[in-house]
Design a protein around this motif. Structure first.
Motif, short mmCIF file in Angstrom:
data_model
loop_
_atom_site.label_atom_id
_atom_site.label_comp_id
_atom_site.label_asym_id
_atom_site.label_seq_id
_atom_site.Cartn_x
_atom_site.Cartn_y
_atom_site.Cartn_z
N UNK A 2 0.84 -1.20 0.00
CA UNK A 2 0.00 0.00 0.00
C UNK A 2 0.88 1.26 0.00
N UNK A 3 1.91 1.27 0.86
CA UNK A 3 2.80 2.44 0.94
C UNK A 3 3.54 2.68 -0.37
N UNK A 4 4.05 1.61 -0.97
CA UNK A 4 4.81 1.75 -2.22
C UNK A 4 3.92 2.07 -3.41
N UNK A 5 2.76 1.41 -3.48
CA UNK A 5 1.87 1.62 -4.63
C UNK A 5 1.37 3.06 -4.70
N UNK A 6 1.26 3.73 -3.54
CA UNK A 6 0.77 5.11 -3.54
C UNK A 6 1.74 6.06 -4.26
N UNK A 33 1.73 6.01 -10.10
CA UNK A 33 0.40 6.21 -10.69
C UNK A 33 -0.33 4.90 -10.99
N UNK A 34 0.35 3.95 -11.63
CA UNK A 34 -0.28 2.66 -11.92
C UNK A 34 -0.63 1.93 -10.64
N UNK A 35 0.24 2.00 -9.65
CA UNK A 35 0.00 1.32 -8.38
C UNK A 35 -1.21 1.85 -7.65
N UNK A 36 -1.45 3.17 -7.77
CA UNK A 36 -2.61 3.76 -7.09
C UNK A 36 -3.91 3.17 -7.61
N UNK A 37 -3.88 2.70 -8.85
CA UNK A 37 -5.07 2.06 -9.41
C UNK A 37 -5.37 0.71 -8.79
N UNK A 40 -4.95 0.14 -5.39
CA UNK A 40 -5.13 0.28 -3.95
C UNK A 40 -6.43 -0.38 -3.47
N UNK A 41 -7.46 -0.28 -4.30
CA UNK A 41 -8.73 -0.92 -3.94
C UNK A 41 -8.57 -2.44 -3.90
N UNK A 42 -7.78 -2.99 -4.82
CA UNK A 42 -7.50 -4.43 -4.81
C UNK A 42 -6.76 -4.83 -3.53
N UNK A 43 -5.81 -3.99 -3.12
CA UNK A 43 -5.06 -4.28 -1.89
C UNK A 43 -5.99 -4.28 -0.68
N UNK A 44 -6.93 -3.33 -0.64
CA UNK A 44 -7.90 -3.28 0.46
C UNK A 44 -8.73 -4.56 0.49
N UNK A 45 -9.15 -5.02 -0.70
CA UNK A 45 -9.94 -6.25 -0.79
C UNK A 45 -9.14 -7.46 -0.32
N UNK A 79 3.25 -6.62 -11.94
CA UNK A 79 2.67 -5.65 -12.89
C UNK A 79 3.17 -4.24 -12.61
N UNK A 80 3.13 -3.87 -11.33
CA UNK A 80 3.56 -2.52 -10.95
C UNK A 80 5.05 -2.34 -11.23
#
Length: 529
Positions: free
Chosen positions: A15-19, A22-26, A28-33, A378-379
């Motif tokens: 979560x910290x790195x993906x933020x 730009x692609x990683x921020x897309x 974040x919802x998957x990470x929450x799930x 992917x990221x």
């Protein structure tokens, strides 16, 4: 090691790195799930052909008559059984519709979903799944999912048939989606596995990204349906297990319908045994050839009404199995032991407990970490490429605007540079993705797999104790156990011993256990270096 805690740490790190990407921020919802799923029960899907006995099997597994069992196929799509208490006892069925809305309905509503008339099909076509809250201990760690089934054939007039098969296509998609999301599957099949069975199991296997089929067990259902199959059920199960060894870890013969009848009718067996034993052996053999012959007054003096009462609504194949056992057994107790062994539900519960219930945390973490790993790849591949491309464009823009030597532009450049990911930032992010995420995920998956391999070998060893001498059993029980302490010299000595024995062993199960022990000793020696 607590796999849940370790997995959650890695999801938080992602979560910290993906933020920062730009692609990683897309994602974040998957990470929450993924984080939510990490703390949810594993999903065990019950799959197989239409009328393979899935609902009866699920009822027997749970110990409650919840899944609809009837002569017609239930057209409602997915039935989910979760731990909990219904919000409204009078409306215990939660209906989740395709548009995302849900309503609470009565059991009569679910019963109305049987049949193939136009109204029933129209109603069912709008349903995503039915959910039941059940206070059953099994469901604390497992959510059971009853899938619609495959291979339905319906005789109906044209417009109803077309709507039915449209719904059947939806069922097929939902069954595929359901089992691809499931952590494990119990697959019910007939005596002969066909290409559709193999194809379905291949799809599940590929979706779990696991090269070993430990998350799928097969059930040879309705073994009472044919006397020849009944007598050879264990051999046939072994044949199916061998034929589908790449897809299933085992195949178990079962008669869930017999299990249900034993629960309801066994108190009547003393009376039934007295009645059937009054029939001559030759006449009794004739009477078991069919329901109509059994009801004929040619072979027995048992009153027709008494025979009707005995049969009731019991399927003929199940009644035949019970009557045959009672006739040849010396006592009711002896017959019940034989019939429970044929039903085999207790054994299936034991297998489900060993393979799924006891491994729920392992199954869940493996599945989620595999999904997280794919997101990281992917990221890492596309997200960093995007950052580098943007940085290259930004550097070119800087070179362009700096030639004007405008103080206002210089201030804007300095402002943007503070908020821009430069080459050092991108390198730092890449190092984080590789060393803080990718490598730890790989190490955790290896550790989880090693623990799971030990668990599986230990269960197999304990279930086949008679294949080993006492001292061998004690040794391997220690090797695969969670508290083994073995020095390098002892590990090398025992490794040499088992390597010398491995090729002399002819029993496949024993050979597999010994092979796992050799791998374990090699692992111990490697860790001691």
């Amino acid at each position: 090691m607590n796999p849940i805690e370790e997995s959650e740490k890695l999801i938080n790190k992602a979560w910290d790195l993906f933020q920062e990407i730009p692609l990683g921020r897309g994602y974040l919802e998957r990470l929450s799930a993924l984080k939510v799923r990490l703390h949810q029960p594993c999903e065990l899907a019950i799959a197989g052909k239409v009328k393979a006995g899935k609902s009866s099997f699920l009822n027997a597994l749970i110990g409650e008559n919840l899944a609809k069992v009837g002569d017609l196929e239930t057209t409602a799509t997915i039935n989910r059984f979760c731990y909990g208490k219904p919000e409204d006892p009078d409306r215990p069925v939660k209906v989740v519709w395709d548009d995302g809305a849900f309503t609470l309905e009565t059991l009569d509503f679910m019963n109305s979903l049987q049949g193939h008339d136009t109204d029933t099909l129209a109603k069912a076509s709008k349903i995503a799944y039915l959910e039941y809250q059940v206070e059953n201990p099994l469901l604390r760690e497992l959510t059971l999912v009853d899938t619609p089934g495959t291979g339905a054939v319906v005789e109906a007039h044209q417009n109803v048939a077309e709507r039915y098969f449209d719904l059947r296509e939806k069922h097929k998609r939902q069954t595929h989606d359901c089992t691809s999301k499931a952590d494990a599957v119990v697959y019910l099949m007939g005596a002969v596995a066909n290409i559709n069975d193999k194809s379905f199991l291949d799809d599940f296997k590929s979706s779990t990204e696991d090269c070993i089929p430990i998350n799928a067990i097969g059930v040879l259902s309705k073994v009472d349906i044919d006397m020849n199959l009944l007598e050879n059920r264990h051999e046939q199960s072994q044949y199916l297990a061998d034929s589908l060894k790449e897809q299933l870890c085992t195949v178990v013969p079962v008669s869930a319908g017999l299990h249900e009848v034993l629960k309801e009718k066994s108190h009547l067996f003393p009376q039934w045994q007295n009645q059937v034993k009054s029939i001559k052996k030759r006449s009794f053999s004739m009477m078991l050839k069919g329901r109509d012959i059994f009801m004929s007054d040619r072979f027995s003096d048992i009153p027709i009404e008494s025979r009707k009462e005995m049969l009731g609504n019991i399927p003929w194949s199940i009644f035949r199995t019970i009557a045959n056992s009672l006739y040849y057994a010396d006592t009711v107790e002896e017959s019940l032991k034989e019939l429970n062994e044929i039903a085999n539900i207790d054994n299936v519960k034991h297998i489900v407990k060993d393979y799924f219930f006891s491994r729920s945390k392992t199954i869940r973490c493996t599945r989620i970490m595999n999904e997280l790993y794919q997101l990281v790849l992917k990221v890492h591949s596309f997200g960093l490429f995007q950052l580098r491309e943007e940085n290259c464009q930004f550097e070119q823009w800087i070179q362009f605007v700096q030639q004007f030597n405008d103080p206002a532009v210089t201030g804007l450049v300095e402002y943007l540079q503070k908020r821009h990911r430069n080459r050092d930032d991108i390198k730092r992010i890449e190092i984080g993705l590789i060393y803080d995420l990718k490598s730890p995920i790989e190490m955790l998956l290896v550790e989880i797999k090693q623990t799971d391999d030990d668990f599986q070998a230990l269960q197999l060893l304990r279930n086949n104790k008679d294949l080993f001498k006492d001292y061998e059993f004690e040794e391997l029980n220690t090797v695969f156990g969670p508290y083994q302490v073995i020095d390098k010299a002892t590990a090398q000595e025992r490794l040499d011993f088992w390597q010398g024995r491995e090729f002399l062993i002819r029993n496949a199960i024993k050979q597999h256990i010994v092979h796992q022990a050799i791998n374990k000793y090699n692992q111990i020696i490697k860790n001691k270096l």
